[in-house]
Design a protein around this motif. Structure first.
Motif, PDB file in Angstrom:
ATOM      1  N   SER A   1       0.798  -1.220   0.000  1.00 45.37           N
ATOM      2  CA  SER A   1       0.000   0.000   0.000  1.00 45.37           C
ATOM      3  C   SER A   1       0.832   1.272   0.000  1.00 45.37           C
ATOM      4  CB  SER A   1      -0.930   0.018   1.227  1.00 45.37           C
ATOM      5  OG  SER A   1      -0.167   0.024   2.434  1.00 45.37           O
ATOM      6  N   CYS A   2       2.152   1.158  -0.023  1.00 48.14           N
ATOM      7  CA  CYS A   2       3.021   2.344   0.001  1.00 48.14           C
ATOM      8  C   CYS A   2       3.058   3.007  -1.372  1.00 48.14           C
ATOM      9  CB  CYS A   2       4.436   1.965   0.432  1.00 48.14           C
ATOM     10  SG  CYS A   2       4.601   1.550   2.176  1.00 48.14           S
ATOM     11  N   ARG A   3       3.283   4.321  -1.373  1.00 49.62           N
ATOM     12  CA  ARG A   3       3.447   5.041  -2.622  1.00 49.62           C
ATOM     13  C   ARG A   3       4.831   4.840  -3.224  1.00 49.62           C
ATOM     14  NH1 ARG A   3       0.765  11.077  -2.099  1.00 49.62           N
ATOM     15  NH2 ARG A   3      -1.414  10.423  -1.875  1.00 49.62           N
TER      16      ARG A   3
ATOM     17  N   ARG B   1       7.166  -0.984  -2.408  1.00 42.04           N
ATOM     18  CA  ARG B   1       6.244  -1.915  -3.069  1.00 42.04           C
ATOM     19  C   ARG B   1       6.987  -3.109  -3.653  1.00 42.04           C
ATOM     20  NH1 ARG B   1       3.983   2.800  -5.297  1.00 42.04           N
ATOM     21  NH2 ARG B   1       4.760   2.254  -7.357  1.00 42.04           N
TER      22      ARG B   1
ATOM     23  N   THR C   1      -0.867   0.792   7.306  1.00 44.78           N
ATOM     24  CA  THR C   1      -1.583   0.358   6.100  1.00 44.78           C
ATOM     25  C   THR C   1      -2.879   1.125   5.921  1.00 44.78           C
ATOM     26  OG1 THR C   1      -0.649  -1.869   6.366  1.00 44.78           O
ATOM     27  CG2 THR C   1      -2.556  -1.646   4.929  1.00 44.78           C
TER      28      THR C   1
ATOM     29  N   ARG D   1      -3.524   4.102   7.017  1.00 41.71           N
ATOM     30  CA  ARG D   1      -3.176   5.471   6.639  1.00 41.71           C
ATOM     31  C   ARG D   1      -2.785   5.555   5.168  1.00 41.71           C
ATOM     32  NH1 ARG D   1       2.107   8.269   9.091  1.00 41.71           N
ATOM     33  NH2 ARG D   1       2.962   6.775   7.596  1.00 41.71           N
ATOM     34  N   ASN D   2      -2.040   4.575   4.679  1.00 43.95           N
ATOM     35  CA  ASN D   2      -1.664   4.577   3.261  1.00 43.95           C
ATOM     36  C   ASN D   2      -2.881   4.448   2.355  1.00 43.95           C
ATOM     37  OD1 ASN D   2       1.045   4.799   3.908  1.00 43.95           O
ATOM     38  ND2 ASN D   2       1.421   2.600   3.808  1.00 43.95           N
TER      39      ASN D   2
ATOM     40  N   LYS E   1      -4.612   7.761   2.058  1.00 42.66           N
ATOM     41  CA  LYS E   1      -3.867   8.695   1.222  1.00 42.66           C
ATOM     42  C   LYS E   1      -4.029   8.392  -0.261  1.00 42.66           C
ATOM     43  CE  LYS E   1      -0.212   9.928   4.483  1.00 42.66           C
ATOM     44  NZ  LYS E   1       1.255   9.896   4.754  1.00 42.66           N
TER      45      LYS E   1
END
Length: 433
Positions: A111-113, A118, A197, A199-200, A203
């Motif tokens: 779920s990270c940008r 990822r 997770t 929070r991601n 966003k």
């Protein structure tokens, strides 16, 4: 005291058997449904966790039901079974919770940008994590297998399987293994990774393509976290309380309350290992659809569209498929371009020489062809009569030129004769004189 024992026995039978049956069936169904998506890292970890949960329910809950509910304690008669039960029960507890922690960490990476994070969500990393987890906790439980013995109570004469170990190992179990490995570390990892997770995901609500990535598996993980925490933490707290208060004098009523509390919290502890199927069934639409096909004995979709996917709707799946197709085509084009550039730079001298030789030849050939075409075009405007006239005029001109040359020759010859005749008398006269 007998009434309390009967109550604990009834609770173990009527509460433990449904939990055991639902847990075994649910985990087997998890294995059946998740097998098709085992190439997804999170799905692979869930699959491994379901297999380990079956071991937990068998070595932990099933043996407890037999010993407490039906007075069939095989570990009090067989030393090998006694050692294996103690070792594998503790190892399976740790392995299952560690797999859940690994799945939660994988959801955070997915779920990270940042693309670097990822990339950590890979199947190879998941396989290595699960294998290392199993090996570590099996090695950690070797001491329980060594120190496990059958102890006979001198007062009641009953044999009980227990761990008789040195004081150092006992302190390690009391202050490190049970409270930290089974309580503090899983709680911290699941809480922190679940919060990050979530929070991601919030966003990424503006980005449609990134919003749908791994959505169902993330929801499955986030719903499972509170269930594990609420079922594990009370058991750890009570176990620590029982260890520290073992030497404290207690009344009969206190012992009755503690016995009932221990039975309730132990059954609650096993719920976390038996509830994964119901969590997945509640949180995943694809999981429910596949379960419906399975229970109704319908044929599975051969294209695999009914398997558990990280997308929630058909539109999302089509968008993701289109993105993958575009990326694949772009990679093919870039690959062809790179290969062509490599060939050009690899053989650039041959290319330059070839161009230098062929192009002038082509230009010369083109010029010759243009001139031939011009001649053919000019000739195409002449008729047959014009051609005859031109031939006749050429012949006349040639005849006139021949006549003129003949006359010129004749004139020159007559002039020469006259001159000769004039010169001859004079010469004769001179001679006679």
């Amino acid at each position: 005291m007998s009434s309390t024992t009967e109550l604990v026995r009834s609770m173990t039978i009527y509460g433990g058997i449904p939990i055991f049956a639902c847990g075994i069936i649910g985990n087997l169904l998890n294995i059946r449904f998740l097998w098709r998506t085992r190439r997804n890292p999170c799905a692979f970890i869930f699959l491994s966790s379901s297999i380990i949960n079956c071991l937990v329910l068998f070595y932990g809950l099933f043996t407890r039901i037999l010993s407490v509910g039906f007075n069939l304690d095989w570990s009090s008669n067989n030393l090998i079974w006694c050692k294996a039960r103690i070792a594998f029960t503790q190892a399976s507890f740790f392995m299952s919770l560690t797999c859940v922690c690994l799945a939660s960490i994988d959801r955070f990476f997915a779920s990270c940008r940042d693309e670097n994070y990822r990339r950590l969500s890979r199947l190879s990393y998941a396989i290595c994590g699960v294998l290392l987890t199993c090996l570590f906790w099996l090695a950690h439980s070797t001491c329980e297998f060594i120190y496990g013995v059958i102890v006979t109570n001198p007062i009641t004469g009953l044999s009980v399987c227990s761990v008789v170990s040195p004081q150092e190992f006992t302190n390690y179990r009391m202050y490190v293994s049970l409270p930290i490995y089974l309580g503090v570390l899983p709680t911290l990892i699941l809480t922190i990774s679940g919060f990050l997770t979530y929070r991601n995901i919030n966003k990424l609500q503006g980005d449609r393509q990134r919003e749908i990535i791994q959505k169902q598996l993330t929801r499955m993980m986030l719903i499972q976290i509170p269930i594990i925490l609420f079922s594990t933490i009370p058991y750890i707290i009570y176990t620590e309380y029982a260890v520290f208060s073992a030497t404290t004098p207690k009344t009969t009523e206190q012992r009755m309350i503690e016995s009932i509390t221990s039975s309730v919290l132990t059954l609650l502890f096993y719920i976390s290992f038996a509830s994964s199927f119901f969590v997945f069934f509640t949180s995943s639409k694809s999981f429910r659809h596949e379960a419906k096909l399975f229970f109704s004995c319908q044929k599975q979709d051969p294209n695999g569209t009914n398997q558990i996917q990280p997308y929630s709707t058909a539109e999302s799946r089509q968008a993701a498929i289109q993105v993958r197709t575009n990326m694949r085509e772009l990679r093919v084009v870039e690959s062809k371009r790179s290969r062509s550039m490599y060939v050009i730079f690899r053989y650039h001298w041959c290319f330059i020489l070839t161009v230098g030789i062929i192009i002038p030849t082509m230009i010369k050939k083109d010029t010759t062809d243009d001139r031939l075409i011009e001649i053919e075009t000019c000739c195409s405007y002449l008729s047959v009569s014009d051609l005859v006239t031109d031939v006749a005029s050429v012949t006349t001109t040639t005849s006139k030129a021949t006549t003129s040359s003949t006359m010129t020759s004749t004139t020159s010859m007559s002039t020469t004769t006259t001159a000769s005749s004039v010169t001859s008398p004079s010469t004769t006269t001179t001679s006679s004189t």
